[in-house]
Write a protein that holds these residues in place. Sequence first.
Motif, mmCIF file in Angstrom:
data_model
loop_
_atom_site.group_PDB
_atom_site.id
_atom_site.type_symbol
_atom_site.label_atom_id
_atom_site.label_comp_id
_atom_site.label_asym_id
_atom_site.label_seq_id
_atom_site.Cartn_x
_atom_site.Cartn_y
_atom_site.Cartn_z
ATOM 1 N N PHE A 92 46.641 85.474 -19.821
ATOM 2 C CA PHE A 92 46.722 84.139 -18.645
ATOM 3 C C PHE A 92 46.567 83.162 -20.158
ATOM 4 C CE2 PHE A 92 46.310 87.545 -15.609
ATOM 5 C CZ PHE A 92 47.622 87.342 -15.484
ATOM 6 N N THR A 93 46.368 82.079 -19.784
ATOM 7 C CA THR A 93 45.794 81.045 -19.835
ATOM 8 C C THR A 93 45.502 80.027 -18.918
ATOM 9 O OG1 THR A 93 48.448 79.454 -19.996
ATOM 10 C CG2 THR A 93 48.270 80.810 -21.938
ATOM 11 N N LYS A 94 44.723 79.318 -19.433
ATOM 12 C CA LYS A 94 43.838 78.271 -18.482
ATOM 13 C C LYS A 94 44.536 77.914 -17.698
ATOM 14 C CE LYS A 94 39.325 77.463 -20.790
ATOM 15 N NZ LYS A 94 38.130 76.852 -20.259
ATOM 16 N N ALA A 95 45.868 77.320 -18.429
ATOM 17 C CA ALA A 95 46.978 76.350 -17.342
ATOM 18 C C ALA A 95 47.548 77.679 -16.151
ATOM 19 C CB ALA A 95 47.984 75.951 -18.665
ATOM 20 N N GLU A 96 48.170 78.907 -16.625
ATOM 21 C CA GLU A 96 48.953 79.839 -16.151
ATOM 22 C C GLU A 96 48.190 80.631 -14.716
ATOM 23 O OE1 GLU A 96 52.003 82.431 -18.890
ATOM 24 O OE2 GLU A 96 49.216 83.070 -19.147
ATOM 25 N N VAL A 97 46.450 80.056 -14.790
ATOM 26 C CA VAL A 97 45.801 80.237 -14.030
ATOM 27 C C VAL A 97 45.381 79.561 -12.844
ATOM 28 C CG1 VAL A 97 43.119 80.488 -13.439
ATOM 29 C CG2 VAL A 97 44.119 81.994 -15.233
ATOM 30 N N GLN B 94 47.787 77.464 -11.944
ATOM 31 C CA GLN B 94 48.876 78.082 -10.771
ATOM 32 C C GLN B 94 48.489 78.971 -9.678
ATOM 33 O OE1 GLN B 94 52.021 78.893 -13.706
ATOM 34 N NE2 GLN B 94 52.017 76.844 -14.566
ATOM 35 N N HIS B 95 47.586 79.506 -9.847
ATOM 36 C CA HIS B 95 47.460 80.676 -9.146
ATOM 37 C C HIS B 95 46.337 79.685 -7.927
ATOM 38 C CE1 HIS B 95 49.920 83.407 -12.121
ATOM 39 N NE2 HIS B 95 50.167 83.719 -10.963
ATOM 40 N N LYS C 170 47.078 91.985 -18.744
ATOM 41 C CA LYS C 170 48.011 90.708 -18.834
ATOM 42 C C LYS C 170 46.970 89.941 -20.188
ATOM 43 C CE LYS C 170 50.631 88.023 -16.544
ATOM 44 N NZ LYS C 170 51.730 87.397 -16.973
ATOM 45 N N TYR D 25 43.264 83.189 -8.397
ATOM 46 C CA TYR D 25 43.156 83.316 -9.733
ATOM 47 C C TYR D 25 41.638 83.428 -9.135
ATOM 48 C CZ TYR D 25 46.941 86.303 -10.950
ATOM 49 O OH TYR D 25 47.927 87.612 -10.572
#
Length: 83
Positions: A5-10, A12-13, A3, A20
């Motif tokens: 991931f963008t930095k923005a998605e990371v 969020q975790h 998978k 993450y």
Amino acid sequence: MSKQFTKAEVAQHKDENGMYIIIDDGVYDIANFLDEHPGGAKILKRMAGKDATKQFWKYHSKNVLEKYGGKLKVGTLKEAAKL
């Protein structure tokens, strides 16, 4: 294929359900590693959702990533569009 991931998605975790960090171009979920980390959970929680590459390599050798990376890696960092 892993998978991506963008930095923005990371970013969020950031909690125990999915914590993450980024090391180089890999994305790792460290939520289940907090209690195992010799330096304590506090430092990992501080880096959650961020690029921890610089801090990781400052204190760890390649062997550490080889030992734990396989079980913690959830994907890779998606390259940002270059304009």
